[in-house]
Design a protein around this motif. Structure first.
Motif, PDB file in Angstrom:
ATOM      1  N   PRO A  12       0.927  -1.261   0.115  1.00  0.00           N
ATOM      2  CA  PRO A  12      -0.111   0.061  -0.058  1.00  0.00           C
ATOM      3  C   PRO A  12       0.898   1.152   0.010  1.00  0.00           C
ATOM      4  O   PRO A  12       1.936   1.049   0.307  1.00  0.00           O
ATOM      5  N   GLN A  13       0.193   2.310  -0.356  1.00  0.00           N
ATOM      6  CA  GLN A  13       0.919   3.664  -0.252  1.00  0.00           C
ATOM      7  C   GLN A  13       0.492   4.210   1.038  1.00  0.00           C
ATOM      8  O   GLN A  13      -0.462   4.135   1.601  1.00  0.00           O
ATOM      9  N   TYR A  33     -17.322   2.056   3.908  1.00  0.00           N
ATOM     10  CA  TYR A  33     -16.564   3.282   4.154  1.00  0.00           C
ATOM     11  C   TYR A  33     -17.069   4.592   3.913  1.00  0.00           C
ATOM     12  O   TYR A  33     -17.445   4.368   2.787  1.00  0.00           O
ATOM     13  N   LYS A  34     -17.339   5.564   4.790  1.00  0.00           N
ATOM     14  CA  LYS A  34     -18.253   6.750   4.348  1.00  0.00           C
ATOM     15  C   LYS A  34     -17.138   7.830   4.172  1.00  0.00           C
ATOM     16  O   LYS A  34     -16.225   7.908   5.065  1.00  0.00           O
ATOM     17  N   ARG A  35     -16.881   8.192   3.030  1.00  0.00           N
ATOM     18  CA  ARG A  35     -15.689   9.085   2.559  1.00  0.00           C
ATOM     19  C   ARG A  35     -16.040  10.418   3.152  1.00  0.00           C
ATOM     20  O   ARG A  35     -17.019  10.579   3.504  1.00  0.00           O
ATOM     21  N   GLN A  36     -15.053  11.300   3.106  1.00  0.00           N
ATOM     22  CA  GLN A  36     -15.149  12.705   3.717  1.00  0.00           C
ATOM     23  C   GLN A  36     -16.195  13.442   2.689  1.00  0.00           C
ATOM     24  O   GLN A  36     -16.519  14.406   3.242  1.00  0.00           O
ATOM     25  N   ASP A  37     -16.453  13.043   1.468  1.00  0.00           N
ATOM     26  CA  ASP A  37     -17.431  13.697   0.776  1.00  0.00           C
ATOM     27  C   ASP A  37     -18.952  13.036   1.051  1.00  0.00           C
ATOM     28  O   ASP A  37     -19.945  13.572   0.356  1.00  0.00           O
ATOM     29  N   GLY A  38     -19.028  12.250   1.903  1.00  0.00           N
ATOM     30  CA  GLY A  38     -20.291  11.716   2.351  1.00  0.00           C
ATOM     31  C   GLY A  38     -20.673  10.327   1.508  1.00  0.00           C
ATOM     32  O   GLY A  38     -21.688   9.875   1.770  1.00  0.00           O
ATOM     33  N   VAL A  39     -19.925  10.140   0.506  1.00  0.00           N
ATOM     34  CA  VAL A  39     -20.194   8.939  -0.285  1.00  0.00           C
ATOM     35  C   VAL A  39     -19.977   7.725   0.466  1.00  0.00           C
ATOM     36  O   VAL A  39     -18.710   7.510   0.866  1.00  0.00           O
ATOM     37  N   GLY A  50     -10.040   0.246  -2.835  1.00  0.00           N
ATOM     38  CA  GLY A  50     -11.541   0.471  -2.735  1.00  0.00           C
ATOM     39  C   GLY A  50     -12.313   0.516  -4.056  1.00  0.00           C
ATOM     40  O   GLY A  50     -11.930   0.184  -5.076  1.00  0.00           O
ATOM     41  N   CYS A  51     -13.700   0.770  -3.532  1.00  0.00           N
ATOM     42  CA  CYS A  51     -14.599   0.728  -4.712  1.00  0.00           C
ATOM     43  C   CYS A  51     -15.709   1.623  -4.634  1.00  0.00           C
ATOM     44  O   CYS A  51     -16.412   1.522  -3.565  1.00  0.00           O
ATOM     45  N   ASP A  52     -15.846   2.467  -5.636  1.00  0.00           N
ATOM     46  CA  ASP A  52     -17.092   3.674  -5.578  1.00  0.00           C
ATOM     47  C   ASP A  52     -18.098   2.977  -6.505  1.00  0.00           C
ATOM     48  O   ASP A  52     -18.705   4.101  -7.051  1.00  0.00           O
ATOM     49  N   GLY A  53     -18.005   2.076  -7.020  1.00  0.00           N
ATOM     50  CA  GLY A  53     -18.806   1.710  -8.241  1.00  0.00           C
ATOM     51  C   GLY A  53     -18.246   0.881  -9.016  1.00  0.00           C
ATOM     52  O   GLY A  53     -16.981   0.735  -9.199  1.00  0.00           O
ATOM     53  N   ALA A  54     -19.163   0.514 -10.160  1.00  0.00           N
ATOM     54  CA  ALA A  54     -18.600  -0.654 -11.351  1.00  0.00           C
ATOM     55  C   ALA A  54     -18.030   0.102 -12.254  1.00  0.00           C
ATOM     56  O   ALA A  54     -18.046   1.394 -12.691  1.00  0.00           O
ATOM     57  N   CYS A  55     -17.046  -0.612 -12.912  1.00  0.00           N
ATOM     58  CA  CYS A  55     -16.212  -0.003 -14.124  1.00  0.00           C
ATOM     59  C   CYS A  55     -15.667  -1.189 -14.902  1.00  0.00           C
ATOM     60  O   CYS A  55     -15.293  -2.152 -14.418  1.00  0.00           O
ATOM     61  N   THR A  56     -15.584  -0.843 -16.278  1.00  0.00           N
ATOM     62  CA  THR A  56     -15.069  -1.821 -17.241  1.00  0.00           C
ATOM     63  C   THR A  56     -14.043  -1.288 -18.017  1.00  0.00           C
ATOM     64  O   THR A  56     -13.768   0.058 -18.177  1.00  0.00           O
ATOM     65  N   ILE A  57     -12.909  -2.000 -18.449  1.00  0.00           N
ATOM     66  CA  ILE A  57     -12.035  -1.528 -19.315  1.00  0.00           C
ATOM     67  C   ILE A  57     -11.755  -2.414 -20.645  1.00  0.00           C
ATOM     68  O   ILE A  57     -11.975  -3.871 -20.318  1.00  0.00           O
ATOM     69  N   TRP A  67      -3.642   4.878   4.247  1.00  0.00           N
ATOM     70  CA  TRP A  67      -3.324   5.653   5.575  1.00  0.00           C
ATOM     71  C   TRP A  67      -4.474   5.802   6.340  1.00  0.00           C
ATOM     72  O   TRP A  67      -4.450   6.246   7.316  1.00  0.00           O
ATOM     73  N   ILE A  68      -5.773   5.535   5.793  1.00  0.00           N
ATOM     74  CA  ILE A  68      -7.013   5.477   6.023  1.00  0.00           C
ATOM     75  C   ILE A  68      -7.096   4.548   7.343  1.00  0.00           C
ATOM     76  O   ILE A  68      -7.686   4.725   8.535  1.00  0.00           O
ATOM     77  N   ALA A  69      -7.045   3.081   7.030  1.00  0.00           N
ATOM     78  CA  ALA A  69      -7.114   1.888   7.528  1.00  0.00           C
ATOM     79  C   ALA A  69      -6.307   0.791   7.216  1.00  0.00           C
ATOM     80  O   ALA A  69      -5.840   0.862   6.098  1.00  0.00           O
ATOM     81  N   GLY A  70      -6.354  -0.166   7.894  1.00  0.00           N
ATOM     82  CA  GLY A  70      -5.658  -1.405   7.355  1.00  0.00           C
ATOM     83  C   GLY A  70      -6.461  -2.226   6.405  1.00  0.00           C
ATOM     84  O   GLY A  70      -7.399  -1.764   5.945  1.00  0.00           O
TER      85      GLY A  70
END
Length: 416
Positions: free
Chosen positions: A209-210, A356-362, A321-328, A372-375
């Motif tokens: 991780p970074q 996880y609730k991000r700082q933008d509420g999503v 993390g995952c904030d929604g689906a995505c394809t390539i 850096w947020i959590a393990g």
């Protein structure tokens, strides 16, 4: 038809004898380069490293043999002068050979008695400093076989094995165990460590991780219409809201050891629901595109001009993390089309422990590898393995995720 990838990690051209493929013609692999040979199904042969014209370590392969499995091994029975390993592509558990054979040989030689050195005169060759440069055929010298077994027993074929009525050495015979089905073969040569590096088409993959936290990231300028004939991304927003997508070029790039960039996006593109655009990028780009600038988020990782084939390669990663689906997907007309990722909403009905609730509420799914947020969030990892699977997206690193290749240096990325 399976392929044989031969990578030379050394700093000099390395010649190889080829038996069974390439019309039995020798090849020379340039330094830090990978050469590819085609191998008919059910074919057998060997790739033998040459050292000043002398045969050395060799990789032996049978494709689609008994039970539909490949049989691969590394043998030193005709000599050694470098380090070599072999494995099936994307399956480290099938690896054979000692990646530090010559280093172990030199250490053993320095510790050997004068009597042993005298007995092996004419079979062990050294430079002016007394360091071993190569050894001759083990099959012709029982005392050399005993010496090599003192440091390499069970790591490579040393004796002739079960042959001509002889039961052979059980540790040698064990080298002939079946691999897993039939796949491409990966051979790695080096004067140093011959452990395979991830291939060039994975150079964009970051090391995780970074641990760098950057706040108040300012967006790059929105994408402007440009020439659509060059390298870049066909970007689609199939979500129900306007989104801005940010393109992050890695800080540095290696073969699977890239340094992820969290604070300096190269450019961004704002798209209304259902809208699409082409985002031109430099051919040197290796990095990702994501929704917004915050994590956890779904990453579409890609490079546009891989060093080995000058094609674009990409994948979807849920490691941060995952904030929604995505394809390539490929855009070069390949049939069938190469597509990676997934279209299903896996966030809404995920277990509470995965969210996880991000700082933008999503509300998103947490990182599976930690930051850096959590393990690492094991609940998220288990959920994603169940709903998506490692083949469609990187969940906890490793291997087994489909590589999407597009020969025209352009990929299509769709966010849902």
């Amino acid at each position: 038809m399976p392929k044989i990838f031969i990578t030379n990690k050394s700093g000099h051209p390395q010649p190889f004898e080829v038996h069974g493929w390439n019309h039995n013609l020798n090849i020379t692999v340039p330094p830090h380069h990978t050469s590819t040979l085609s191998a008919p199904d059910k074919s057998s042969g060997a790739i033998i490293a040459l050292h000043d014209g002398h045969e050395g370590e060799q990789a032996e392969i049978t494709f689609n043999g008994f039970g539909g499995n490949d049989f691969i091994d590394i043998s030193n029975i005709v000599g050694a002068g470098g380090n070599i390993t072999i494995q099936q592509e994307h399956d480290n558990s099938t690896r054979k050979g000692d990646p530090l054979f010559m280093q172990h040989l030199r250490t053993a030689w320095k510790k050997a008695s004068q009597q042993t050195k005298a007995e092996l005169r004419g079979s062990v060759f050294t430079d002016t400093h007394g360091d071993v440069t190569r050894i001759g055929p083990i099959k012709d010298h029982p005392k050399l076989e005993s010496f090599v077994r003192s440091f390499a027993d069970g790591k490579t074929y040393i004796g002739v094995g079960a042959w001509g009525g002889s039961p052979g050495n059980p540790h040698d015979n064990a080298q002939s165990g079946a691999a897993h089905g039939t796949k491409n073969a990966v051979i790695t040569y080096s004067d140093d460590d011959a452990t395979p590096s991830p291939p060039a088409h994975l150079a964009h993959r970051p090391a995780a991780p970074q641990v760098k936290l950057v706040e108040n990231v300012s967006a790059a300028a929105p994408h402007k219409p440009a020439d659509h004939s060059g390298p870049g991304i066909d970007l689609h927003n199939k979500s129900h809201k306007q989104c801005t997508y940010f393109f992050y070029d890695n800080y540095w790039n290696g073969n699977g050891t890239a340094g992820a960039n969290f604070d300096h996006p190269l450019k961004s593109a704002k798209l209304a629901p259902g809208a699409s655009t082409f985002v031109p990028l430099p051919a040197s780009f290796k990095g990702r595109v994501q929704r917004g600038t915050l994590i956890p988020a779904t990453w579409a990782e890609f490079q546009l001009d891989a060093s080995n084939d000058h094609a674009a390669h990409g994948d979807i990663s849920l490691e941060q993390g995952c904030d929604g689906a995505c394809t390539i997907a490929s855009t070069d007309g390949t049939n069938p089309r190469h597509v990676g990722g997934f279209e299903k909403d896996i966030v809404t009905h995920a277990p509470a422990g995965a969210k996880y609730k991000r700082q933008d509420g999503v509300v998103v799914l947490a990182s599976t590898v930690g930051n850096w947020i959590a393990g690492p969030n094991e609940v998220a990892a288990e959920w994603e393995m169940k709903e998506v699977g490692q083949r469609k997206a990187y969940i906890k690193g490793g291997t087994g995720t489909d590589d999407v290749r597009s020969g025209n240096r352009r990929l299509e990325v769709t966010f849902f």
